[in-house]
Design an enzyme around this catalytic site. Structure first.
Site, PDB file in Angstrom:
ATOM      1  N   TYR A 217      -6.797  28.459  53.898  1.00  0.00           N
ATOM      2  CA  TYR A 217      -5.440  28.878  54.255  1.00  0.00           C
ATOM      3  C   TYR A 217      -4.513  27.669  54.397  1.00  0.00           C
ATOM      4  CZ  TYR A 217      -1.774  31.273  56.971  1.00  0.00           C
ATOM      5  OH  TYR A 217      -0.577  31.786  57.433  1.00  0.00           O
TER       6      TYR A 217
ATOM      7  N   SER B 212       6.207  44.793  53.075  1.00  0.00           N
ATOM      8  CA  SER B 212       6.112  46.122  53.681  1.00  0.00           C
ATOM      9  C   SER B 212       5.575  46.112  55.102  1.00  0.00           C
ATOM     10  CB  SER B 212       5.226  47.031  52.817  1.00  0.00           C
ATOM     11  OG  SER B 212       3.894  46.548  52.777  1.00  0.00           O
ATOM     12  N   ARG B 213       5.091  44.955  55.577  1.00  0.00           N
ATOM     13  CA  ARG B 213       4.532  44.915  56.933  1.00  0.00           C
ATOM     14  C   ARG B 213       4.722  43.520  57.530  1.00  0.00           C
ATOM     15  NH1 ARG B 213      -1.001  46.955  56.854  1.00  0.00           N
ATOM     16  NH2 ARG B 213      -0.508  48.027  54.915  1.00  0.00           N
TER      17      ARG B 213
ATOM     18  N   ALA C 293      -3.699  26.101  51.025  1.00  0.00           N
ATOM     19  CA  ALA C 293      -2.702  26.875  50.292  1.00  0.00           C
ATOM     20  C   ALA C 293      -1.308  26.682  50.884  1.00  0.00           C
ATOM     21  CB  ALA C 293      -3.076  28.353  50.297  1.00  0.00           C
TER      22      ALA C 293
ATOM     23  N   ASP D 243      -0.406  43.366  42.274  1.00  0.00           N
ATOM     24  CA  ASP D 243      -1.197  42.332  42.943  1.00  0.00           C
ATOM     25  C   ASP D 243      -0.619  41.001  42.503  1.00  0.00           C
ATOM     26  OD1 ASP D 243      -3.016  40.447  43.776  1.00  0.00           O
ATOM     27  OD2 ASP D 243      -4.740  41.320  42.731  1.00  0.00           O
TER      28      ASP D 243
END
Length: 246
Positions: A155, A11-12, A158, A63
């Site tokens: 980060y 959505s963004r 991942a 989520d």
């Protein structure tokens, strides 16, 4: 019949650019949203794509770091569009930008769960509907998954894991006509970058061989190529202007 694409975090930012590109390509779109502030963004994109391209859309609160929410998302997609899914874009991601000594276990666990575990959840649940009909999974990694970044240990861990997952799934599911690839964006102009000191941003841009910060459309373009590249699997494409050359 129209094809169906599920995109997380669509959505963004980069996700919105990829969502719009998929709609333009004629895909029905399934989007999740997590926060209330994202609900309207997701619904607005679906309405926009329906008006412009005549595609259908579905917006589901989920989520994606939570398996049960992912299960509900995939179930809703199948109930609306049928039991054949053509594209899964695992794009949801967050960052802490925190010194690793000062970070809390709760903070780095949230990053790992959102940026890596969600990809396992969504792939695990979606693959039964992807197999045996020329489909693809596209995972959003990062240049941080290719090289280290200060204050981004969780980060980077991942995003490196995303690349490993991409390769393993590509090997496992190539015989069943599922291609699995990753995009590792470099510095891209999103809301995050717009909020930083612009002099510092210009200095950063000067270090990129291409001479500019990337645009979300650069990532959408790479995604479109991957969707159509029927001989491409197990690969990580990094639109980064030459900033990192793996």
């Amino acid at each position: 019949m129209a094809k169906t694409a599920i995109i997380t975090g669509g959505s963004r930012g980069l996700g919105a650019a990829m969502t719009r590109r998929l709609g333009k390509m004629g895909y029905n779109i399934v989007l999740n949203y997590h926060s209330d502030s994202s609900e309207k963004l997701a619904k607005d994109i679906v309405d926009e794509l329906s008006e412009k391209y005549g595609v259908d859309g579905l917006v589901v609160k989920a989520d994606v770091s939570n398996y049960a929410d992912c299960e509900a998302l995939v179930k809703a997609a199948v109930e609306k569009f049928g039991d054949k899914i053509d594209v899964l874009v695992n794009n949801a991601g967050i960052t802490n930008n925190c010194n690793f000594i000062d970070i809390t276990p709760e903070q780095y666990t949230k990053v790992i769960n959102t940026n890596l575990l969600s990809l396992l959840h969504m792939s695990h649940l979606t693959l039964p509907y992807l197999v045996d009909h020329d489909s693809c999974i596209i995972n959003t990694s990062s240049v941080g998954g290719l090289t280290g970044v200060v204050n981004q240990a969780d980060y980077c861990a991942a995003k490196s894991g995303v690349i490993g997952l991409t390769r393993a799934l590509a090997l496992e599911f190539a015989p069943r006509k599922v291609r699995v690839n990753a995009i590792a964006p470099g510095m891209i102009m999103t809301d995050m970058l717009r909020g930083v000191n612009q002099d510092e941003l210009n200095a950063l841009a000067a270090t990129i061989p291409a001479g500019r910060i990337g645009d979300p459309e650069d990532i959408a373009q790479a995604m479109e190529y991957i969707v159509n590249a029927t001989y491409l699997t197990g690969q990580t494409i990094s639109p980064n202007g030459g900033f990192v050359m793996p």
